[in-house]
Scaffold this active site. Sequence first.
Site, PDB file in Angstrom:
ATOM      1  N   ASN A 127      -7.174 -10.257  -7.342  1.00 17.10           N
ATOM      2  CA  ASN A 127      -7.240  -9.579  -6.053  1.00 17.10           C
ATOM      3  C   ASN A 127      -5.893  -9.059  -5.572  1.00 17.10           C
ATOM      4  OD1 ASN A 127      -8.222  -9.007  -3.223  1.00 17.10           O
ATOM      5  ND2 ASN A 127      -6.890 -10.755  -2.801  1.00 17.10           N
TER       6      ASN A 127
ATOM      7  N   ASP B 225       5.237 -14.752  -8.244  1.00 17.05           N
ATOM      8  CA  ASP B 225       5.362 -13.333  -7.915  1.00 17.05           C
ATOM      9  C   ASP B 225       4.945 -12.517  -9.131  1.00 17.05           C
ATOM     10  OD1 ASP B 225       6.142 -10.750  -7.258  1.00 17.05           O
ATOM     11  OD2 ASP B 225       8.116 -11.336  -6.500  1.00 17.05           O
TER      12      ASP B 225
ATOM     13  N   ILE C  79     -10.678  -1.392   4.390  1.00 20.64           N
ATOM     14  CA  ILE C  79     -11.090  -2.663   4.980  1.00 20.64           C
ATOM     15  C   ILE C  79     -10.108  -2.947   6.117  1.00 20.64           C
ATOM     16  CG2 ILE C  79     -11.664  -5.081   4.565  1.00 20.64           C
ATOM     17  CD1 ILE C  79     -11.381  -4.522   1.566  1.00 20.64           C
TER      18      ILE C  79
ATOM     19  N   TYR D  23      -0.163   3.686  -6.845  1.00 19.77           N
ATOM     20  CA  TYR D  23      -1.167   2.628  -6.691  1.00 19.77           C
ATOM     21  C   TYR D  23      -2.490   3.060  -7.316  1.00 19.77           C
ATOM     22  CZ  TYR D  23      -4.406  -0.352  -3.911  1.00 19.77           C
ATOM     23  OH  TYR D  23      -5.382  -1.208  -3.477  1.00 19.77           O
TER      24      TYR D  23
ATOM     25  N   LYS E 286      -4.503   1.279 -10.331  1.00 23.08           N
ATOM     26  CA  LYS E 286      -5.865   0.788 -10.182  1.00 23.08           C
ATOM     27  C   LYS E 286      -6.812   1.450 -11.184  1.00 23.08           C
ATOM     28  CE  LYS E 286      -5.386  -2.158  -6.784  1.00 23.08           C
ATOM     29  NZ  LYS E 286      -5.602  -3.616  -7.001  1.00 23.08           N
TER      30      LYS E 286
END
Length: 266
Positions: free
Chosen positions: A95, A68, A192, A159, A163
């Site tokens: 990823n 994790d 996606i 997030y 990133k």
Amino acid sequence: MSDVGGGASAVVSKAEFEGRTAVVTGAGGGLGSAIVALLAERGARVVGCDQSNEALASPHLASRHVFDLLDRASVETAIAEILDRDGVPDILINNAGWTRAETLGALTADRIERELDLNLTGVMTFADPLIKAMAKRGAGSVVFISSVNAIPRFGNPAYAAAKAGINAYAKAVAVELGRSGVRANVVCPGSIRTAAWDHRLAKDPEILAKLKRLYPLGRIVNALEVAEAVAFLASDRASGVTGVVMPVDAGLTAGCLPFIDGILGA
């Protein structure tokens, strides 16, 4: 709206990655599975990393590691096991990632901490020792999966911040370790159609159709299209490419199509 488009049809050697080991995190996810399958198809020995054995059921995996990214002790154990069992990777695909706090109003201290720890701190903690081992050996290719959220503003603020940090970290690796034979690049996917969209579809089944007006190609990308970009950057075909942040987003970050349609009336 279909999320399956064209692309990814060029002929590439089936032995492109033969003799090379590729470590892929988030290997059991929608994009991760596509990356794993593509690298294995082209000859790589693929080492999969994810949070459960169930997520690592792919027959394309030669080795599996469960940990994790939010648990530093399990990350450190996994790094040692990868180096011992699989050796220094030739390719590292970072990823794994996750987000749910979609607007500023959804942020809390706990959510900020969780999303930054998972998408930035955890990624760097895992990648750093492996990248330094690559540099010590004198060769390696690293690809980070970031997001278009890290470029203009598309939501998910914690997030997106994480990133953006990954983009900066990749450039640091590219600049500081290039002379040691390490390349580092970033792929920033747009939307996606994977399981990551299921919670949004549950709220609004028409959401994929609504996305169409934002994308110059008139559709979102599919996982294979993103995986092809990852494979290219990981390969010797991109031997002169490092420090690049590459959107794979059906044109989303190229400009504001709704402005063209709605204001200019093109």
